[in-house]
Design a protein around this motif. Structure first.
Motif, PDB file in Angstrom:
ATOM      1  N   THR A 132     -13.775  -1.042  -5.243  1.00 17.25           N
ATOM      2  CA  THR A 132     -12.132  -1.285  -5.777  1.00 17.25           C
ATOM      3  C   THR A 132     -11.604  -0.573  -4.316  1.00 17.25           C
ATOM      4  N   PHE A 133     -10.086  -0.814  -5.024  1.00 19.94           N
ATOM      5  CA  PHE A 133      -9.839  -0.015  -3.489  1.00 19.94           C
ATOM      6  C   PHE A 133      -8.052   0.499  -4.425  1.00 19.94           C
ATOM      7  N   LEU A 134      -7.382   0.974  -4.176  1.00 18.44           N
ATOM      8  CA  LEU A 134      -5.969   1.139  -5.118  1.00 18.44           C
ATOM      9  C   LEU A 134      -4.900   1.354  -3.463  1.00 18.44           C
ATOM     10  N   LEU A 135      -3.931   0.390  -4.018  1.00 16.45           N
ATOM     11  CA  LEU A 135      -2.759  -0.204  -2.481  1.00 16.45           C
ATOM     12  C   LEU A 135      -1.160   0.639  -3.490  1.00 16.45           C
ATOM     13  N   THR A 136      -0.796   1.308  -3.312  1.00 12.22           N
ATOM     14  CA  THR A 136       0.513   1.650  -3.526  1.00 12.22           C
ATOM     15  C   THR A 136       1.822   2.164  -2.661  1.00 12.22           C
ATOM     16  N   ASN A 137       3.057   1.497  -3.267  1.00  7.09           N
ATOM     17  CA  ASN A 137       4.002   2.122  -2.064  1.00  7.09           C
ATOM     18  C   ASN A 137       4.463   4.177  -3.233  1.00  7.09           C
ATOM     19  N   SER A 138       4.083   4.101  -3.802  1.00  4.24           N
ATOM     20  CA  SER A 138       4.948   5.174  -5.060  1.00  4.24           C
ATOM     21  C   SER A 138       3.648   6.215  -3.899  1.00  4.24           C
ATOM     22  N   PRO A 139       4.442   7.850  -4.301  1.00  4.68           N
ATOM     23  CA  PRO A 139       3.974   8.759  -3.838  1.00  4.68           C
ATOM     24  C   PRO A 139       2.817   9.599  -4.319  1.00  4.68           C
ATOM     25  N   TYR A 140       2.150  10.731  -3.777  1.00  7.74           N
ATOM     26  CA  TYR A 140       1.214  10.772  -4.855  1.00  7.74           C
ATOM     27  C   TYR A 140       1.374  11.720  -6.071  1.00  7.74           C
ATOM     28  N   TYR A 141       1.870  12.690  -6.402  1.00  6.67           N
ATOM     29  CA  TYR A 141       2.404  12.842  -7.459  1.00  6.67           C
ATOM     30  C   TYR A 141       2.974  12.617  -8.329  1.00  6.67           C
ATOM     31  N   PHE A 142       3.634  11.471  -8.201  1.00  9.59           N
ATOM     32  CA  PHE A 142       4.240  10.042  -9.257  1.00  9.59           C
ATOM     33  C   PHE A 142       2.561   9.424  -9.319  1.00  9.59           C
ATOM     34  N   VAL A 143       1.971   9.155  -8.684  1.00  8.81           N
ATOM     35  CA  VAL A 143       0.894   8.565  -8.803  1.00  8.81           C
ATOM     36  C   VAL A 143      -0.793   9.506  -9.688  1.00  8.81           C
ATOM     37  N   ASP A 144      -0.774  10.415  -9.348  1.00  8.31           N
ATOM     38  CA  ASP A 144      -1.584  11.178  -9.886  1.00  8.31           C
ATOM     39  C   ASP A 144      -1.435  11.819 -11.393  1.00  8.31           C
TER      40      ASP A 144
ATOM     41  N   HIS B 152     -11.832   9.212  -7.867  1.00  9.61           N
ATOM     42  CA  HIS B 152     -13.629   8.534  -8.332  1.00  9.61           C
ATOM     43  C   HIS B 152     -13.953   7.036  -8.682  1.00  9.61           C
ATOM     44  N   LEU B 153     -12.993   6.892  -9.232  1.00  8.28           N
ATOM     45  CA  LEU B 153     -13.142   6.074  -9.993  1.00  8.28           C
ATOM     46  C   LEU B 153     -12.537   4.317  -8.752  1.00  8.28           C
ATOM     47  N   PHE B 154     -11.869   4.517  -7.688  1.00  8.59           N
ATOM     48  CA  PHE B 154     -11.519   4.061  -6.715  1.00  8.59           C
ATOM     49  C   PHE B 154     -12.675   4.274  -5.280  1.00  8.59           C
ATOM     50  N   ASP B 155     -13.151   3.177  -4.804  1.00  5.57           N
ATOM     51  CA  ASP B 155     -13.613   3.818  -2.836  1.00  5.57           C
ATOM     52  C   ASP B 155     -12.746   4.287  -2.113  1.00  5.57           C
ATOM     53  N   ILE B 156     -11.025   3.363  -2.398  1.00  7.52           N
ATOM     54  CA  ILE B 156     -10.388   3.948  -1.091  1.00  7.52           C
ATOM     55  C   ILE B 156      -8.684   4.187  -2.066  1.00  7.52           C
ATOM     56  N   VAL B 157      -8.436   5.172  -2.325  1.00  6.64           N
ATOM     57  CA  VAL B 157      -7.306   4.990  -2.578  1.00  6.64           C
ATOM     58  C   VAL B 157      -6.138   5.070  -1.672  1.00  6.64           C
ATOM     59  N   ILE B 158      -4.574   4.917  -1.484  1.00  2.95           N
ATOM     60  CA  ILE B 158      -3.630   5.180  -0.522  1.00  2.95           C
ATOM     61  C   ILE B 158      -2.468   4.356  -1.049  1.00  2.95           C
ATOM     62  N   VAL B 159      -1.457   5.586  -0.975  1.00  3.93           N
ATOM     63  CA  VAL B 159      -0.387   6.265  -0.742  1.00  3.93           C
ATOM     64  C   VAL B 159       1.264   5.936  -0.067  1.00  3.93           C
ATOM     65  N   GLU B 160       1.702   5.881  -0.433  1.00  5.34           N
ATOM     66  CA  GLU B 160       3.277   5.713   0.569  1.00  5.34           C
ATOM     67  C   GLU B 160       2.687   4.611   1.652  1.00  5.34           C
ATOM     68  N   ALA B 161       1.774   3.208   1.267  1.00  4.84           N
ATOM     69  CA  ALA B 161       2.025   2.821   1.334  1.00  4.84           C
ATOM     70  C   ALA B 161       2.682   1.708   2.413  1.00  4.84           C
ATOM     71  N   ASP B 162       4.273   1.480   2.382  1.00  7.72           N
ATOM     72  CA  ASP B 162       4.957   0.926   2.884  1.00  7.72           C
ATOM     73  C   ASP B 162       4.880  -1.011   2.782  1.00  7.72           C
ATOM     74  N   LYS B 163       3.921  -0.965   1.856  1.00  9.38           N
ATOM     75  CA  LYS B 163       3.950  -2.962   1.859  1.00  9.38           C
ATOM     76  C   LYS B 163       5.728  -3.353   1.984  1.00  9.38           C
ATOM     77  N   PRO B 164       6.172  -4.343   2.295  1.00  7.51           N
ATOM     78  CA  PRO B 164       4.649  -5.529   2.753  1.00  7.51           C
ATOM     79  C   PRO B 164       4.862  -5.060   3.971  1.00  7.51           C
ATOM     80  N   THR B 165       5.512  -3.904   4.668  1.00  7.45           N
ATOM     81  CA  THR B 165       5.138  -3.948   6.346  1.00  7.45           C
ATOM     82  C   THR B 165       3.825  -3.210   6.686  1.00  7.45           C
ATOM     83  N   PHE B 166       2.572  -2.730   5.861  1.00  4.66           N
ATOM     84  CA  PHE B 166       1.773  -2.745   6.098  1.00  4.66           C
ATOM     85  C   PHE B 166       0.672  -3.920   6.376  1.00  4.66           C
TER      86      PHE B 166
END
Length: 238
Positions: A37-49, A70-84
């Motif tokens: 599992t992975f989390l890919l979001t444009n939101s900043p970490y403080y908000f997601v946390d 630890h529920l995810f194998d990968i956590v990415i914040v501020e990814a800048d989708k859809p440019t990502f």
């Protein structure tokens, strides 16, 4: 505006978020089945946390996990989708405990860590995921559903409750007409006139300006005409 929204929700998450005890069970079941599992979001970490801590509460401690990440194998914040999805070689950066990005190069994804930046090509290289095996779920039509399918072989799934209203609006005739007119005006403004029928440079410039003004005027008139047709006619009383 987005920053203000994030700060407002963080101050009083109970007003905007509904905890669901099945969320942790669902993520745990996915991992227990051998899937990643992975989390890919444009939101900043403080908000997601803040949101994750409120939604999951003590359930994380009951599982013996140090943090929700630890529920995810990968956590990415501020990814800048859809440019990502179109970034080819941009590197990821790991976040420090204080939320600032580290200057060290990321050569592998480590479970429990949080990353920022990066791009699709680098994501596939570090994760080892096969594009055709990825299912990505999101609640934003363009950033989460349309662009991933255009740029990669990911399968996408919509969170219907979140996008139902947006889909309804996008399918209405008025919205499609507005988008068509807007694209027409933008195309004229962005693309130069290749062969204007005027040789004088000054006159040619004026020709382009007038043409663009006419296009904008047509756009406004068509919108006004549609609004006028939607107003019921008033019948005079005799």
């Amino acid at each position: 505006m987005t920053e203000l929204l994030h700060r407002t929700i963080v101050v009083d998450p109970a007003r905007y978020l509904d905890p669901n005890p099945n969320l942790v069970k669902y993520l745990t079941r996915i991992r227990e089945s051998g899937r990643s599992t992975f989390l890919l979001t444009n939101s900043p970490y403080y908000f997601v946390d803040a949101g994750m801590k409120y939604l999951m509460g003590d359930l994380i401690e009951n599982l013996g996990l140090p943090c929700w990440t630890h529920l995810f194998d990968i956590v990415i914040v501020e990814a800048d989708k859809p440019t990502f999805y179109h970034q080819r070689q941009q590197r990821f950066r790991k976040l420090n405990p204080d939320g600032s990005p580290s200057l060290e190069a990321v050569d592998e994804f480590v479970r429990g860590e949080v990353y920022t930046g990066g791009g699709l090509e680098e994501f596939h290289r570090l994760s080892g995921y096969r594009e055709s095996n990825v299912i990505y779920m999101g609640d934003q039509i363009y950033s989460d559903l349309v662009e991933p399918q255009k740029a990669t072989q990911w399968k996408t799934a919509a969170i219907i409750k979140e996008v139902a209203h947006e889909i309804k609006e996008m399918n209405c005739i008025e919205f499609k007409e507005d988008v068509a007119r807007l694209m027409f005006v933008e195309r004229i403004h962005r693309q130069p006139i290749e062969h204007p029928p005027i040789s004088c440079i000054v006159c040619r410039h004026l020709y382009v300006v007038v043409l663009r003004c006419v296009a904008l005027l047509l756009f406004c008139l068509q919108g006004w005409s549609r609004k006028r047709r939607s107003i019921p006619r008033m019948h005079s009383i005799r």
